[in-house]
Write a protein that holds these residues in place. Structure first.
Motif, PDB file in Angstrom:
ATOM      1  N   ASP A  23       0.820  -1.215   0.000  1.00 12.29           N
ATOM      2  CA  ASP A  23       0.000   0.000   0.000  1.00 12.29           C
ATOM      3  C   ASP A  23       0.851   1.262   0.000  1.00 12.29           C
ATOM      4  O   ASP A  23       0.354   2.346  -0.330  1.00 12.29           O
ATOM      5  CB  ASP A  23      -0.938   0.020   1.207  1.00 12.29           C
ATOM      6  N   CYS A  24       2.116   1.151   0.374  1.00 11.67           N
ATOM      7  CA  CYS A  24       3.004   2.312   0.425  1.00 11.67           C
ATOM      8  C   CYS A  24       3.624   2.644  -0.932  1.00 11.67           C
ATOM      9  O   CYS A  24       4.373   3.610  -1.052  1.00 11.67           O
ATOM     10  CB  CYS A  24       4.099   2.095   1.474  1.00 11.67           C
ATOM     11  N   PHE A  25       3.328   1.856  -1.953  1.00 14.90           N
ATOM     12  CA  PHE A  25       3.825   2.145  -3.298  1.00 14.90           C
ATOM     13  C   PHE A  25       2.779   2.954  -4.055  1.00 14.90           C
ATOM     14  O   PHE A  25       2.316   2.575  -5.122  1.00 14.90           O
ATOM     15  CB  PHE A  25       4.161   0.843  -4.046  1.00 14.90           C
ATOM     16  N   LYS A  26       2.391   4.075  -3.478  1.00 16.43           N
ATOM     17  CA  LYS A  26       1.382   4.968  -4.047  1.00 16.43           C
ATOM     18  C   LYS A  26       1.924   6.386  -4.022  1.00 16.43           C
ATOM     19  O   LYS A  26       2.914   6.684  -3.345  1.00 16.43           O
ATOM     20  CB  LYS A  26       0.095   4.918  -3.214  1.00 16.43           C
ATOM     21  N   ASP A  27       1.235   7.277  -4.730  1.00 12.29           N
ATOM     22  CA  ASP A  27       1.602   8.683  -4.676  1.00 12.29           C
ATOM     23  C   ASP A  27       1.602   9.155  -3.231  1.00 12.29           C
ATOM     24  O   ASP A  27       0.767   8.745  -2.430  1.00 12.29           O
ATOM     25  CB  ASP A  27       0.611   9.530  -5.476  1.00 12.29           C
ATOM     26  N   GLY A  28       2.542   9.999  -2.914  1.00 15.28           N
ATOM     27  CA  GLY A  28       2.620  10.570  -1.578  1.00 15.28           C
ATOM     28  C   GLY A  28       3.531   9.811  -0.629  1.00 15.28           C
ATOM     29  O   GLY A  28       3.810  10.284   0.469  1.00 15.28           O
ATOM     30  N   TYR A  29       3.978   8.633  -1.034  1.00 13.15           N
ATOM     31  CA  TYR A  29       4.876   7.842  -0.191  1.00 13.15           C
ATOM     32  C   TYR A  29       6.288   7.883  -0.762  1.00 13.15           C
ATOM     33  O   TYR A  29       6.478   7.953  -1.974  1.00 13.15           O
ATOM     34  CB  TYR A  29       4.427   6.383  -0.105  1.00 13.15           C
ATOM     35  N   ARG A  30       7.258   7.810   0.128  1.00 15.87           N
ATOM     36  CA  ARG A  30       8.654   7.697  -0.263  1.00 15.87           C
ATOM     37  C   ARG A  30       9.223   6.504   0.499  1.00 15.87           C
ATOM     38  O   ARG A  30       9.001   6.367   1.699  1.00 15.87           O
ATOM     39  CB  ARG A  30       9.452   8.951   0.088  1.00 15.87           C
ATOM     40  N   LEU A  31       9.967   5.664  -0.216  1.00 14.70           N
ATOM     41  CA  LEU A  31      10.584   4.485   0.391  1.00 14.70           C
ATOM     42  C   LEU A  31      12.061   4.473   0.014  1.00 14.70           C
ATOM     43  O   LEU A  31      12.400   4.638  -1.160  1.00 14.70           O
ATOM     44  CB  LEU A  31       9.921   3.201  -0.113  1.00 14.70           C
ATOM     45  N   TRP A  32      12.910   4.288   1.010  1.00 10.79           N
ATOM     46  CA  TRP A  32      14.341   4.215   0.767  1.00 10.79           C
ATOM     47  C   TRP A  32      14.901   2.981   1.446  1.00 10.79           C
ATOM     48  O   TRP A  32      14.452   2.593   2.521  1.00 10.79           O
ATOM     49  CB  TRP A  32      15.059   5.446   1.316  1.00 10.79           C
ATOM     50  N   ALA A  33      15.899   2.397   0.819  1.00 10.71           N
ATOM     51  CA  ALA A  33      16.554   1.215   1.396  1.00 10.71           C
ATOM     52  C   ALA A  33      18.046   1.488   1.546  1.00 10.71           C
ATOM     53  O   ALA A  33      18.652   2.171   0.723  1.00 10.71           O
ATOM     54  CB  ALA A  33      16.339  -0.005   0.509  1.00 10.71           C
ATOM     55  N   ILE A  46       8.154   6.892   4.344  1.00 11.51           N
ATOM     56  CA  ILE A  46       7.643   8.220   4.672  1.00 11.51           C
ATOM     57  C   ILE A  46       6.370   8.461   3.865  1.00 11.51           C
ATOM     58  O   ILE A  46       6.284   8.067   2.704  1.00 11.51           O
ATOM     59  CB  ILE A  46       8.666   9.325   4.282  1.00 11.51           C
ATOM     60  N   ASN A  47       5.416   9.140   4.478  1.00 14.65           N
ATOM     61  CA  ASN A  47       4.212   9.571   3.764  1.00 14.65           C
ATOM     62  C   ASN A  47       4.189  11.087   3.770  1.00 14.65           C
ATOM     63  O   ASN A  47       4.378  11.703   4.813  1.00 14.65           O
ATOM     64  CB  ASN A  47       2.959   9.011   4.452  1.00 14.65           C
ATOM     65  N   TYR A  48       3.996  11.679   2.587  1.00 15.80           N
ATOM     66  CA  TYR A  48       3.862  13.124   2.473  1.00 15.80           C
ATOM     67  C   TYR A  48       2.378  13.472   2.458  1.00 15.80           C
ATOM     68  O   TYR A  48       1.613  12.906   1.672  1.00 15.80           O
ATOM     69  CB  TYR A  48       4.468  13.623   1.163  1.00 15.80           C
ATOM     70  N   LEU A  49       1.995  14.380   3.333  1.00  8.40           N
ATOM     71  CA  LEU A  49       0.630  14.872   3.373  1.00  8.40           C
ATOM     72  C   LEU A  49       0.706  16.387   3.464  1.00  8.40           C
ATOM     73  O   LEU A  49       1.200  16.920   4.462  1.00  8.40           O
ATOM     74  CB  LEU A  49      -0.114  14.289   4.573  1.00  8.40           C
ATOM     75  N   PHE A  50       0.265  17.044   2.405  1.00  8.28           N
ATOM     76  CA  PHE A  50       0.387  18.489   2.274  1.00  8.28           C
ATOM     77  C   PHE A  50       1.861  18.867   2.394  1.00  8.28           C
ATOM     78  O   PHE A  50       2.644  18.481   1.553  1.00  8.28           O
ATOM     79  CB  PHE A  50      -0.507  19.226   3.272  1.00  8.28           C
ATOM     80  N   GLU A  80      15.812  14.517   1.933  1.00  6.10           N
ATOM     81  CA  GLU A  80      14.889  14.375   0.800  1.00  6.10           C
ATOM     82  C   GLU A  80      13.577  15.109   1.058  1.00  6.10           C
ATOM     83  O   GLU A  80      12.998  15.707   0.160  1.00  6.10           O
ATOM     84  CB  GLU A  80      14.623  12.899   0.500  1.00  6.10           C
ATOM     85  N   SER A  81      13.112  15.066   2.299  1.00  6.41           N
ATOM     86  CA  SER A  81      11.868  15.754   2.646  1.00  6.41           C
ATOM     87  C   SER A  81      12.023  17.263   2.486  1.00  6.41           C
ATOM     88  O   SER A  81      11.124  17.934   1.975  1.00  6.41           O
ATOM     89  CB  SER A  81      11.446  15.403   4.073  1.00  6.41           C
ATOM     90  N   VAL A  82      13.149  17.792   2.924  1.00  8.21           N
ATOM     91  CA  VAL A  82      13.427  19.219   2.743  1.00  8.21           C
ATOM     92  C   VAL A  82      13.483  19.546   1.254  1.00  8.21           C
ATOM     93  O   VAL A  82      12.868  20.510   0.787  1.00  8.21           O
ATOM     94  CB  VAL A  82      14.737  19.620   3.454  1.00  8.21           C
ATOM     95  N   LYS A  83      14.216  18.737   0.506  1.00 14.92           N
ATOM     96  CA  LYS A  83      14.348  18.951  -0.941  1.00 14.92           C
ATOM     97  C   LYS A  83      12.980  18.928  -1.632  1.00 14.92           C
ATOM     98  O   LYS A  83      12.745  19.671  -2.582  1.00 14.92           O
ATOM     99  CB  LYS A  83      15.268  17.880  -1.538  1.00 14.92           C
ATOM    100  N   ASP A  84      12.065  18.100  -1.127  1.00 15.74           N
ATOM    101  CA  ASP A  84      10.732  17.981  -1.710  1.00 15.74           C
ATOM    102  C   ASP A  84       9.758  19.043  -1.206  1.00 15.74           C
ATOM    103  O   ASP A  84       8.568  19.005  -1.542  1.00 15.74           O
ATOM    104  CB  ASP A  84      10.157  16.589  -1.443  1.00 15.74           C
ATOM    105  N   GLY A  85      10.235  19.984  -0.397  1.00 20.38           N
ATOM    106  CA  GLY A  85       9.410  21.110   0.029  1.00 20.38           C
ATOM    107  C   GLY A  85       8.589  20.892   1.290  1.00 20.38           C
ATOM    108  O   GLY A  85       7.727  21.713   1.615  1.00 20.38           O
ATOM    109  N   MET A  86       8.865  19.824   2.027  1.00 21.55           N
ATOM    110  CA  MET A  86       8.149  19.607   3.276  1.00 21.55           C
ATOM    111  C   MET A  86       8.647  20.621   4.316  1.00 21.55           C
ATOM    112  O   MET A  86       9.789  21.055   4.253  1.00 21.55           O
ATOM    113  CB  MET A  86       8.366  18.184   3.801  1.00 21.55           C
TER     114      MET A  86
END
Length: 136
Positions: A23-33, A46-50, A80-86
């Protein structure tokens, strides 16, 4: 996916199911290994919401704990979250998970609340600390 599921089972008393990961392979999610020699040694979800990044899951192989792998994953997720504007990251952590609480505090997270009975814990429930870090 098999390596992630094995790592999840090794790392958590109540691991996520494969369905939850899928379910985390959707828009708004970020996954790193964190990978070495084609082996997954850690991951973060990570889930991005707004404008908020919500750290849903972070796990490193038990043999790597205390060696900086979790911090490396967390720092990557933060960058990455900062780079993505969070503008902030929020997370829940088991009240008994002192190592994780110290890791998050060391990166600047502060406790902003509690969620009573948030985590399953054997026959009962365990509280979660809610922690946040503002980027701006």
């Amino acid at each position: 996916m098999a390596q992630v599921m094995e790592l999840e089972r090794l790392g958590h008393s109540h691991p996520w199911s494969e369905g939850i990961f899928r379910d985390c392979f959707k828009d708004g999610y970020r996954l790193w290994a964190l990978e070495q020699d084609h082996r997954v040694l850690g991951f973060a979800v990570i889930n991005y919401l707004f404008d908020e990044a919500h750290l849903l899951n972070i796990c490193v192989h038990p043999q790597l704990r205390g060696q900086g792998a979790g911090r490396q994953l967390l720092q990557h997720a933060l960058a990455e979250s900062v780079k993505d504007g969070m503008v902030c990251m929020i997370l829940e952590v088991r009240d008994s998970n002192r190592a994780a609480i110290e890791l998050y505090a060391g990166e600047g997270f502060r406790e902003i609340g509690r969620r009573r009975g948030y985590y399953p814990d054997g026959p009962g429930r365990e509280d979660a600390r809610v922690m946040a870090l503002r980027f701006t």
